[in-house]
Design a protein around this motif. Sequence first.
Motif, PDB file in Angstrom:
ATOM      1  N   GLU A 116     -22.785  69.359 -32.828  1.00  0.00           N
ATOM      2  CA  GLU A 116     -24.034  70.286 -32.948  1.00  0.00           C
ATOM      3  C   GLU A 116     -23.413  71.493 -33.442  1.00  0.00           C
ATOM      4  N   HIS A 142     -27.888  71.660 -41.958  1.00  0.00           N
ATOM      5  CA  HIS A 142     -27.582  71.212 -40.715  1.00  0.00           C
ATOM      6  C   HIS A 142     -27.749  69.853 -40.414  1.00  0.00           C
ATOM      7  N   HIS A 153     -24.511  66.785 -40.472  1.00  0.00           N
ATOM      8  CA  HIS A 153     -24.234  65.799 -39.256  1.00  0.00           C
ATOM      9  C   HIS A 153     -23.155  64.676 -40.094  1.00  0.00           C
ATOM     10  N   TYR A 182     -26.190  74.687 -29.758  1.00  0.00           N
ATOM     11  CA  TYR A 182     -26.588  75.106 -30.676  1.00  0.00           C
ATOM     12  C   TYR A 182     -26.518  76.661 -31.053  1.00  0.00           C
TER      13      TYR A 182
HETATM   14 ZN   LIG Z   1     -27.841  68.696 -35.334  1.00  0.00          ZN
END
Ligand SMILES: [Zn+2]
Length: 435
Positions: free
Chosen positions: A322, A302, A306, A376
């Motif tokens: 996200e 994760h 980004h 999320y």
């Molecule tokens: Zn994140």
Amino acid sequence: MEALNMPRLRHVLTRRLVLSGLMLGAAVTAPAYAMDAFEAVKGPLDYIGSVEFFPEAGALSAGWTVRIAEDDLDEISFALSSAFGTASVAGADVVDVTTELDERFGGAVRTYRIDLAPSVNGADRIVKFAYGGPLFPEELPLPINTLDSDKIELTVDSFWFPFDARFDSDLTARVQVRLAGEWSAVGVGSVVSTPKGFHFVQAEPALDIAFSLLSNSEVVKADDYVIHDARSEPGTKLEELTGALEFCTAYLNGLAGPAGPLPQASIIVTDRPEGGYSRGTLIALTDIEDDDEEYLLQFICHELAHYWSKANAGGPENWINEGLADYLANMGVRNALGETVFDARMARYAEQIEGHDLPPIWAAELTERPPYLIMYRAAPVALQHLEERMGRATFTAFMQRIMTDRVRTTPALLALLEEMAGAEIRTWFETRLAD
Ligand SMILES: [Zn+2]
């Protein structure tokens, strides 16, 4: 110290930092810095600093030249820890300075309101600060900020440098750090060892000046990452961590194709119970001894993903940042641990959003940054449904195009979807987002 309301301070700042995209900022670690390249990407505020640390005393001494690019400002306010007393503020463009303890932070912060001389033909204005002393006169309940002989790790919520009190200006920085002894250094930008310490260059505009100095860490170096293990018992779960770093780097670079490869990641592992963060590929991990393989893998994938999710973090488009990073990480989990683990994970996501009264993931009229469960949980689930509808091969190609094209807005994402999968799927997904 009783008035120091840390949770509130952290809330205000973390929110600002997240809003400004700092926590998602790119961290391209260059082996050395090129001044020409740096000049080209100066932020609205440019800091040139000289900082000496005295770890045994928990103290520092600092001098800054802050260059202000906005030529229409009449005044600007900076916030600095009140532990330093009153800083000296000077410069030809400083007409007047008023300073007071900032009520918002219960006296922990002193604000300097500076009246600026008018800009001449749009030229930058310059303000100089000088101050010093112990940063933390008493034990602070902050998990992250430390200035001691093991570790120097300062984030914006310690106000160790004068911070634009609007809390939303991007800055670039060059900092000459001096300190005695054997230390290793990690920064968001480039870090160069000097005879007396380190030179940090942060050429990518961001909200904070971010680096860590460690005197007791075990360093593990690989092509794709450097781990600074600063725990009292280093090595625990290190195999799982290096495994996750190696897997995620290979998996994401494979997926990104021409949009890769990732820059070398810097990982700091500490004992503290909370306060993990990531700024681009600078990732601070806490308490990993209790993390299982899936958690660590998903977390690392994760954070690294980004690098490619670059939508405006301050508004509704943050669902892309996200949602995309999280779903790419879940695809990594599926690739590494199999369909059953992936299915169970996505089922947990669906369960967590069930029964909540949530706004749409995205709609043209939205202006607010989406809540946690949208970014999320709901957004990854929507991407999962899109993948099921498109088929994995086309979806994977779509993900790669998002990465190569650096898609930053939902309209651009939808246009790309239409180009790759047709108008019907685009319409379906747009409706799904607005649901
Ligand atoms: Zn994140």
